[in-house]
Design a protein around this motif. Structure first.
Motif, short mmCIF file in Angstrom:
data_model
loop_
_atom_site.label_atom_id
_atom_site.label_comp_id
_atom_site.label_asym_id
_atom_site.label_seq_id
_atom_site.Cartn_x
_atom_site.Cartn_y
_atom_site.Cartn_z
N ASP A 118 11.29 -7.27 1.13
CA ASP A 118 10.44 -7.10 0.05
C ASP A 118 11.40 -6.52 -1.29
O ASP A 118 10.91 -6.97 -2.24
CB ASP A 118 9.20 -6.24 0.26
N SER A 119 12.15 -5.53 -0.96
CA SER A 119 12.83 -5.15 -2.09
C SER A 119 13.74 -6.08 -2.62
O SER A 119 13.73 -6.42 -4.03
CB SER A 119 13.80 -4.00 -1.48
N ILE A 120 14.34 -7.01 -2.04
CA ILE A 120 15.07 -8.36 -2.33
C ILE A 120 14.20 -9.21 -3.03
O ILE A 120 14.66 -9.65 -4.02
CB ILE A 120 15.85 -8.54 -1.19
N ALA A 121 13.12 -9.41 -2.40
CA ALA A 121 12.47 -10.31 -2.97
C ALA A 121 11.87 -9.76 -4.55
O ALA A 121 11.57 -10.68 -5.58
CB ALA A 121 11.27 -10.68 -2.39
N PHE A 122 11.47 -8.62 -4.56
CA PHE A 122 11.00 -8.25 -5.95
C PHE A 122 12.31 -8.35 -6.95
O PHE A 122 11.72 -8.80 -7.99
CB PHE A 122 10.87 -6.62 -5.48
N GLU A 123 13.30 -7.86 -6.60
CA GLU A 123 14.43 -8.11 -7.39
C GLU A 123 14.62 -9.75 -7.98
O GLU A 123 14.81 -9.85 -8.88
CB GLU A 123 15.88 -7.70 -6.88
N ASP A 124 14.45 -10.45 -6.83
CA ASP A 124 14.45 -11.98 -7.24
C ASP A 124 13.55 -12.25 -8.14
O ASP A 124 13.73 -13.22 -9.09
CB ASP A 124 14.37 -12.72 -6.04
N ILE A 125 12.23 -11.73 -8.25
CA ILE A 125 11.12 -12.13 -8.88
C ILE A 125 11.51 -11.62 -10.47
O ILE A 125 11.19 -12.44 -11.38
CB ILE A 125 9.83 -11.78 -8.54
N ASP B 281 3.78 -9.97 -15.00
CA ASP B 281 2.37 -10.40 -14.84
C ASP B 281 2.09 -10.56 -13.66
O ASP B 281 3.02 -10.72 -12.70
CB ASP B 281 2.07 -11.45 -16.00
N LEU B 282 0.89 -10.92 -13.28
CA LEU B 282 0.54 -10.89 -12.11
C LEU B 282 0.60 -12.31 -11.50
O LEU B 282 0.58 -12.55 -10.20
CB LEU B 282 -1.39 -10.69 -11.91
N ARG B 283 0.87 -13.30 -12.20
CA ARG B 283 1.04 -14.68 -11.82
C ARG B 283 2.47 -14.65 -11.24
O ARG B 283 2.66 -15.18 -9.98
CB ARG B 283 1.17 -15.80 -12.95
N ARG B 284 3.39 -13.63 -11.58
CA ARG B 284 4.93 -13.74 -10.83
C ARG B 284 4.83 -12.52 -10.10
O ARG B 284 5.54 -12.57 -8.81
CB ARG B 284 6.10 -13.12 -12.00
N ALA C 60 2.21 -10.87 -8.12
CA ALA C 60 0.87 -10.70 -7.35
C ALA C 60 1.29 -9.93 -6.22
O ALA C 60 0.56 -9.08 -5.80
CB ALA C 60 0.27 -11.84 -7.34
N LYS C 61 2.24 -10.20 -5.23
CA LYS C 61 2.29 -9.58 -4.13
C LYS C 61 2.96 -8.33 -3.91
O LYS C 61 2.50 -7.50 -3.07
CB LYS C 61 3.80 -10.65 -3.43
N PHE C 62 3.39 -7.75 -5.26
CA PHE C 62 3.86 -6.64 -5.39
C PHE C 62 3.24 -5.63 -6.14
O PHE C 62 3.36 -4.40 -6.17
CB PHE C 62 5.25 -6.58 -5.98
N ALA C 63 2.11 -6.13 -7.02
CA ALA C 63 1.25 -5.36 -7.89
C ALA C 63 0.79 -3.91 -7.50
O ALA C 63 0.81 -2.86 -8.01
CB ALA C 63 0.17 -6.16 -8.41
N CYS D 268 0.14 2.09 -13.05
CA CYS D 268 0.29 2.16 -11.61
C CYS D 268 -0.86 1.39 -11.00
O CYS D 268 -1.77 1.21 -11.09
CB CYS D 268 0.12 3.71 -11.22
N GLY D 269 0.05 0.66 -9.89
CA GLY D 269 -1.00 0.01 -8.93
C GLY D 269 -1.76 0.68 -8.21
O GLY D 269 -1.49 1.84 -7.84
N SER D 270 -2.71 0.16 -7.42
CA SER D 270 -3.82 0.72 -6.72
C SER D 270 -3.20 1.64 -5.48
O SER D 270 -3.85 2.81 -5.12
CB SER D 270 -4.81 -0.27 -6.19
N TRP D 271 -2.11 1.23 -4.91
CA TRP D 271 -1.38 1.87 -3.85
C TRP D 271 -1.15 3.23 -4.25
O TRP D 271 -1.02 4.31 -3.27
CB TRP D 271 -0.22 1.29 -3.38
N PHE D 272 -0.84 3.78 -5.53
CA PHE D 272 -0.36 4.95 -6.05
C PHE D 272 -1.54 5.87 -5.93
O PHE D 272 -1.41 7.22 -5.49
CB PHE D 272 0.34 4.91 -7.08
N PHE D 273 -2.82 5.29 -6.15
CA PHE D 273 -4.01 6.16 -5.98
C PHE D 273 -4.10 6.42 -4.76
O PHE D 273 -4.48 7.53 -4.24
CB PHE D 273 -4.89 5.52 -6.77
N ASP D 274 -3.84 5.59 -3.77
CA ASP D 274 -3.98 5.90 -2.31
C ASP D 274 -3.20 6.88 -1.87
O ASP D 274 -3.42 7.70 -0.99
CB ASP D 274 -4.10 4.59 -1.33
N LEU D 275 -2.08 6.86 -2.22
CA LEU D 275 -0.92 7.87 -1.89
C LEU D 275 -1.20 9.32 -2.35
O LEU D 275 -0.75 10.28 -1.60
CB LEU D 275 0.53 7.14 -2.47
N PHE D 276 -1.37 9.22 -3.74
CA PHE D 276 -1.78 10.66 -4.22
C PHE D 276 -3.21 10.88 -4.26
O PHE D 276 -3.43 12.49 -4.71
CB PHE D 276 -1.02 10.61 -5.86
N GLY D 277 -4.02 10.20 -4.31
CA GLY D 277 -5.40 10.54 -4.32
C GLY D 277 -5.91 10.85 -5.45
O GLY D 277 -7.13 11.20 -5.79
#
Length: 195
Positions: free
Chosen positions: A22-29, A46-49, A51-54, A74-83
């Motif tokens: 996923d890290s490598i794919a993120f850098e590729d995008i 943008d989300l078109r590019r 979306a998988k990582f947003a 910040c993406g929604s995962w950060f809310f889940d992580l920090f509260g």
């Protein structure tokens, strides 16, 4: 990826840290988003590019004149992580005070000589365990032109209990390496852990 560091015992055989797919794919995008520019503009993230990582992405606008790394998105995962929502908050408020200077210096280095940074970083969580995270950090430009923001993709590597506890404090990275995006890498010493 010419520069790397890991905190291994001196007698241990050196190991090249492995980035996740996923890290490598993120850098590729990120690379595709920049087109012919040195770094992508913020509008190209943008989300078109991405979306998988947003959900696991954040944008930070470093302050070059102050010790501050404020979150702008910040993406929604950060809310889940920090509260709570981290937007507008300073990343440095969540790190071990001993690494604030290094964290800011390494982020600024990613902008001054455009490059990326990859690392594995533990964080203390509310149940007392250390959760391991993978950071992929790449520069972007708010209005095109020179890099002045960073785009971060963060994923959890493991948590022994399998729980999703709340992060309390981010610790020193255990493994890190610069990501050469075509401009070389900063001259900061490998013995200085970024964050």
């Amino acid at each position: 990826m010419l520069s790397s560091h890991s905190d291994q015992a001196s007698g241990a055989a050196p190991q090249q840290p492995a980035r996740s797919p996923d890290s490598i794919a993120f850098e590729d995008i990120w690379t595709a988003a920049k087109g012919g520019d040195p770094v992508p503009s913020r509008n190209a993230v943008d989300l078109r590019r991405f979306a998988k990582f947003a959900a696991n992405m954040a944008i930070i606008e470093p302050d070059p004149s102050a010790l501050s790394l404020p979150f702008r998105l910040c993406g929604s995962w950060f809310f889940d992580l920090f509260g709570f929502d981290l937007t507008g908050m300073d990343y440095l408020e969540f790190v071990d005070p001993a690494i604030k200077q290094n964290a800011h210096a390494y982020v600024m280095a990613c902008l001054e000589q455009p490059c990326g940074l990859w690392q594995r970083t533990p964080a203390q969580v509310d149940n007392g365990e250390l959760a391991q995270f993978e950071y992929t950090i790449l520069p972007i430009a708010k209005n095109g032109g020179a890099a002045d923001h960073i785009l971060i993709f963060v994923t959890r590597i493991r948590l022994a209990s399998g729980e999703m506890p709340t992060v309390k404090r981010i610790e020193h990275s255990t493994v890190w390496q610069w990501l050469d995006i075509g401009f070389g890498m900063p001259a900061l010493q490998n013995t200085d852990r970024p964050f």
